[in-house]
Scaffold this active site. Structure first.
Site, PDB file in Angstrom:
ATOM      1  N   HIS A 107       0.657  -1.246  -0.011  1.00 47.71           N
ATOM      2  CA  HIS A 107      -0.033   0.054  -0.102  1.00 47.71           C
ATOM      3  C   HIS A 107       0.869   1.262  -0.085  1.00 47.71           C
ATOM      4  O   HIS A 107       0.241   2.368  -0.258  1.00 47.71           O
ATOM      5  CB  HIS A 107      -0.959   0.027   1.226  1.00 47.71           C
ATOM      6  N   ASP A 127      -2.386   2.172  -4.112  1.00 49.63           N
ATOM      7  CA  ASP A 127      -3.654   2.178  -3.313  1.00 49.63           C
ATOM      8  C   ASP A 127      -4.629   1.290  -3.693  1.00 49.63           C
ATOM      9  O   ASP A 127      -4.505   0.669  -4.548  1.00 49.63           O
ATOM     10  CB  ASP A 127      -4.050   3.719  -3.357  1.00 49.63           C
TER      11      ASP A 127
END
Lengths: 327, 398, 324
Positions: free
Chosen positions: B371, B375
């Site tokens: 992440h 995203d």
């Protein structure tokens, strides 16, 4: 005491058998068919036959090691096939093949053998003591050579036997040799029998080449012992025609016994001596003499067949360990 | 050669007294023998035809065979002295084998730690490494109380005390893998998403393809997945990147790291290596397949070339065919990569196609992404591209 | 039945006289046994007569010959050598000829005789009179060897020896001659079988094997060391056959062994036990087996005997060393 005709004939028969057995043992040793060693009895078979022919089954006997006691034992009615089987390491041997050369026929009161010269002197004291205690006119015939009387225990035995009047005949087969040592060099007195004097024991010296003379003296001693009159020392002057044991040189001191010497000894061959006597006295005919020899040869052939056909004793170690102690 | 006296060790045949092969009678003199001390004539023990097996003047040990008897003269021609002697020796040696020597019941150890037998035994039974115990006995010998103390301490620490099956050291390959995994999990912000793609058509197409290579094997499903990754990376280049210090580095070429299981150091552990198929984007499907297979062979065979084991930009780690059908998992990222695709064993499922329930072959897929770089939205788009490619696979087969 | 307290040597006398009453074949032969130079033959000639309690001249071979020959003839002799060292005078008969008789002669007959003599340190008499003989006899196969340590064991073991059909050498330690202990009432005929060891005191930290006088020493040391060290004291009682199982059982508990043997260090029975324990109980050991023996010198007389022979101090030192 005088021998009867039957006794004389029996003596001659036993002498012949002893001769044939001894020759068989000698031959087998040369053929590699015996275990251990053999101490040949050539020239010395008469004393044992004379001493043992008239023993009872329950009389104790310690046979001389010369000729491995075969002459002595056969007189006592022991079946020599079990001894030859032992001497050839077979399961049928009297000691189950464990001993190489030990004889043991307890039912005939021949208990043991040992490799130590003079081992017999300790047990015979005990046999004599037990015999006296039992009071059944049982005697102990202890046969051993001139060399054995060097042992301290021999003197202890003489001491105790005479002291307690034990029924023991100390029968010394003096052939003048102990391996290479001569009796003249190793004993201070010409006769071993003189030891008995020191203990006050009666003694007699006999011609060990004459089986009849030996037997007469022994019968007297046996009777004495049975009567409870105590021990007697009998010395049979005998001869050794061959070496101490087969394969050992035949030395006297450290030089070889000469052909001449041996030839001279052999003039007094006990079988020849006995044969001459029985023929001269007409105790046996020539035919009977030959028949006796034939019978002896057959007997010995059967003994050999038994030993040779028996199985070699090779028990597992466990089985031997269990045999160390009696139940 | 008879042993005629205790002191006799050997004898010499001075003269043979019978001719070779002659018939002899029992007691007939066979040979004149001389020993160290005396001379004798050996007499025949048997009747028979006699073959002389040693020469005059020859000296042999007692019990060595010097001649042999046979019932007929023809039997004497091929007598094997060696065999005869061997069979004679066996008879006497057999006894020795029966004797059991008393042997110690325990073999000695190769270790040179000073430790008492009982302490050693208890330590072994309890899975405690004797070398790790300090000895309080004489001369720092490890004794029973020391082992008992060590066991108590182990129990205290909550560890099991018992016989240990195996001890795999955390060094070597296992250690590297362990370290890499811990690092990956603690340094990144990785998470995994799972879905299933309908690969019925993909598998059908694959099955109908002729054998791709000389070895007759079909194109591997993994090769198709690599093609799919290459295509998906075009749409979401961020998936083909590495975290390097404070940068996310995106790469032009797609170097696909392929997780390859290798043998471990013992029978219990396994090993894992990541082979790298460089520039997968420049190859056709067939070429990908060929390259991948030889890469795997090289890595497993220990003949990897430089670059084979480093430089991946995205990783494929498949448990297809190994795990249970429909397996969902959470693979660990092959850091510094930011993405890893983990397919597993296909499963038949009832699905809705055009309003109807049909049975289709579904491929479970796990996608782990970092992440810090990707995203949720680009990650989901990446997964969507892959999914569409797998369900409509025509492009992949070009 | 009430127990009685008698001395060790009187217990032996009771065993001999009871066996002689029960079996006519049993008799005693030795030197000066009629006059009872040692108390274990006291009163015997008065009860059984000189025919069964026999003195001989100082002619050990002849004396032992009486026993040996009589045993072959079916009697059951006890041959008393007075002092153990004197067996060496006729050692050939007593060890070789005796041990091999049954085995070598095809297991045809057994030899049911007993050899006994006084042995052991404590009288300051030096080697000839103090030496032990159990180790030497134990070395020769075919002979059972045992030594009792208490009056109870002495009576029971002498009876077992007399009833055994094998030669049994059962010396008695002069240092415990006057040791008192309980024996059952005279009406109870009991036997302590040969070949079994006895745990004389239970313990957990170390096993001490000790016999006769040394047993008494070991018990004293065990008492002293409690509760610091818990000592298990085992009396082997028999050397041939030897009860190794009892020792191994003990070792599985204590893992440490001290063998106390009143015999020389070289080649003695302690070495045999040590070797057997190593072969059959290696994994039980937390320390090497230690032996407390007489150092390899002729046993000195005078005051030296006290510290040369095994004693409580040396036993304690060995225990501490093996527990270190």
């Amino acid at each position: 005491m005088d021998l009867t005709l039957e006794q004389r004939q029996l003596l001659f028969t036993n002498l012949t058998r002893a001769d044939v057995y001894n020759q068989m043992m000698y031959r087998r040793m040369m053929q590699g068919k015996l275990i251990g060693f053999y101490h040949p009895a050539e020239g010395g078979i008469a004393p044992g036959v004379g001493a043992c022919t008239f023993l009872n089954q329950d009389d104790n006997l310690s046979p001389h090691h010369r000729g491995h006691g075969i002459a002595h034992m056969l007189c006592k009615g022991i079946d020599i096939k079990y001894y030859l089987a032992e001497h050839t390491g077979k399961v049928t041997g009297c000691c189950k093949g464990r001993s190489a050369f030990h004889f043991s026929f307890p039912d005939h009161k021949v208990y043991l053998m040992s490799g130590f010269i003079g081992y017999n002197f300790a047990p015979v004291v005990g046999w004599g003591w037990a015999a006296k205690r039992r009071a059944k006119a049982q005697v102990v015939m202890n046969c051993s050579g001139d060399g054995s009387y060097g042992q301290g225990r021999a003197h202890e035995a003489l001491l105790m036997a005479q002291n307690w009047k034990l029924p023991i005949i100390f029968f010394c087969e003096n052939n003048g040799m102990s391996i290479f040592s001569t009796a003249t060099e190793m004993h201070p007195m010409p006769d071993i029998a003189s030891l008995a004097d020191g203990f006050g024991m009666p003694s007699k010296i006999v011609d060990g080449q004459n089986v009849f003379e030996v037997a007469e003296a022994c019968l007297d001693a046996i009777d004495r012992a049975r009567r409870g009159d105590g021990p007697t020392f009998i010395e049979a002057k005998t001869l050794r025609f061959k070496e101490h044991d087969i394969g050992t040189p035949d030395l006297s001191g450290w030089t070889e016994r000469t052909e001449q010497e041996l030839a001279q000894l052999q003039e007094r061959d006990p079988v020849k001596v006995a044969t001459d006597i029985v023929l001269a006295e007409q105790w046996l005919t020539q035919d009977e003499i030959e028949a006796i020899r034939e019978s002896a040869l057959k007997e010995v052939a059967q003994v050999e067949a038994f030993a040779d056909e028996s199985e070699i004793a090779r028990p597992p170690v466990d089985e031997l360990l269990r045999a160390v102690f009696a139940d | 050669m008879p042993k005629l006296a205790m002191a006799m060790n050997e004898g010499t045949v001075v003269e043979w007294l019978v001719a070779d092969g002659a018939f002899v009678e029992p007691a007939q003199p066979l040979a004149a023998i001389e020993t160290e001390k005396v001379a004798y004539d050996v007499e025949s023990p048997e009747a028979g035809y006699f073959k002389r097996l040693i020469a005059e003047g020859e000296t042999v040990d007692c019990d060595a065979i010097i001649g042999v008897f046979a019932d007929g003269p023809e039997e004497l021609s091929d007598v094997d002295l060696g065999k005869l002697q061997a069979s004679l020796d066996r008879g006497t040696e057999g006894d020795q084998q029966q004797h059991q020597a008393s042997e110690p019941q325990n073999a000695s150890s190769n270790q040179r730690i000073k430790i008492s037998p009982i302490a050693k035994k208890i330590a072994a039974e309890s899975g405690i490494d004797a070398a790790s115990i300090a000895g309080s006995g004489p001369g720092q010998r490890v004794v029973k109380r020391d082992v008992e103390a060590a066991i108590a301490a182990t129990r205290q620490a909550g560890l099991p005390v018992g016989a240990v099956l195996a001890r795999v050291n955390l060094s070597g390959l296992r250690g590297q893998i362990a370290q890499h995994m811990v690092q990956s999990l603690t340094e990144g912000a990785q998470l995994t998403a799972n879905w299933e793609s309908d690969v019925t058509e993909l598998l059908a197409r694959r099955a109908s393809m002729p054998a791709a290579n000389a070895d007759g094997r079909r194109i591997s499903v993994n090769s198709l997945l690599i093609r799919a990754l290459v295509e998906a990376v075009r749409q979401v280049p961020m998936a083909n990147a590495c975290i390097e210090a404070s940068d996310i580095v995106l790469y032009n070429s797609v170097n696909v790291g392929i997780a390859i299981s290798v043998e471990g150091e013992s029978e219990y552990d396994s090993g894992l290596k990541v082979g790298v198929l460089h520039e997968a984007d420049s190859y056709s499907l067939k070429e990908i397949d060929r390259q991948m297979k030889s890469l795997v062979e090289r890595v497993r065979g220990g003949t990897s070339e430089p670059g084979d084991l480093s430089g991946s930009t995205i990783t494929l780690s498949s448990t297809a065919g190994i795990g249970p059908p429909g397996l969902m998992s959470t693979p660990v990222l092959n850091s510094p990569n930011v993405a890893l695709l983990g397919p597993s064993t296909p499963i038949e499922r009832p699905v809705v196609v055009n309003g109807e329930i049909v049975v289709r072959t579904m491929l479970p897929l796990s996608f782990t992404f970092d992440h810090r770089a990707l995203d949720g939205e680009p990650a989901a788009r990446f997964m969507r591209v892959l999914h569409d490619l797998l369900e409509s696979p025509a492009v992949l087969f070009n | 039945m009430t127990a009685r307290t008698i001395t060790f040597i009187d217990a032996i006398q009771e065993a001999i006289s009871e066996e002689m009453r029960a079996d006519d074949r049993v008799f005693v032969v030795g030197q000066d046994v009629r006059g009872a130079i040692f108390p274990h033959t006291a009163g015997l000639v008065e009860e059984f007569g000189p025919e069964r309690i026999v003195d001989t001249p100082i002619a050990e071979s002849g004396m032992y010959g009486v026993a040996f020959g009589a045993a072959q003839e079916g009697l059951r002799p006890i041959c008393d050598f007075m002092f153990g060292g004197f067996t060496y005078v006729t050692f050939s008969e007593a060890s070789v000829t005796t041990g091999q008789y049954h085995f070598l002669h095809g297991s045809q007959r057994s030899l049911p005789l007993v050899i006994t003599a006084g042995v052991g340190t404590g009288q300051r008499l030096a080697n000839d009179h103090a030496m032990s003989i159990h180790g030497t006899f134990a070395h020769h196969p075919g002979i059972k060897v045992a030594m009792p340590s208490t009056p109870y064991d002495a009576k029971g073991m002498f009876k077992a020896a007399i009833r055994d059909n094998n030669p049994v050498v059962i010396p008695w330690h002069m240092g415990i001659m006057m040791l008192k202990g309980e024996v059952p009432d005279l009406s109870e005929d009991y036997v302590v079988p040969l070949g079994l060891a006895d745990v004389k005191r239970a313990g957990t930290d170390v096993t001490v094997l000790a016999n006769s006088l040394q047993l008494q020493h070991a018990l004293r040391v065990a008492e002293k060391l409690e509760p610091e060290i818990s000592v298990e004291v085992i009396d082997p009682r028999s050397f041939v056959p030897f009860d190794l199982d009892t020792v191994l059982d003990s070792l599985s508990k204590t893992n440490r062994l001290v063998v106390v043997d009143e015999d020389w260090e070289s080649g003695g029975f302690a070495a045999t036990v040590s070797a057997r324990v190593m072969e059959q109980g290696f994994d039980l050991l937390d320390a090497p087996v230690l032996r407390v023996t007489i150092p390899n010198m002729p046993v000195p007389g005078g005051y030296m005997e006290e510290y040369v022979a095994p004693n409580p101090e040396r036993i304690e030192a060995a225990i501490r060393q093996v527990c270190a």
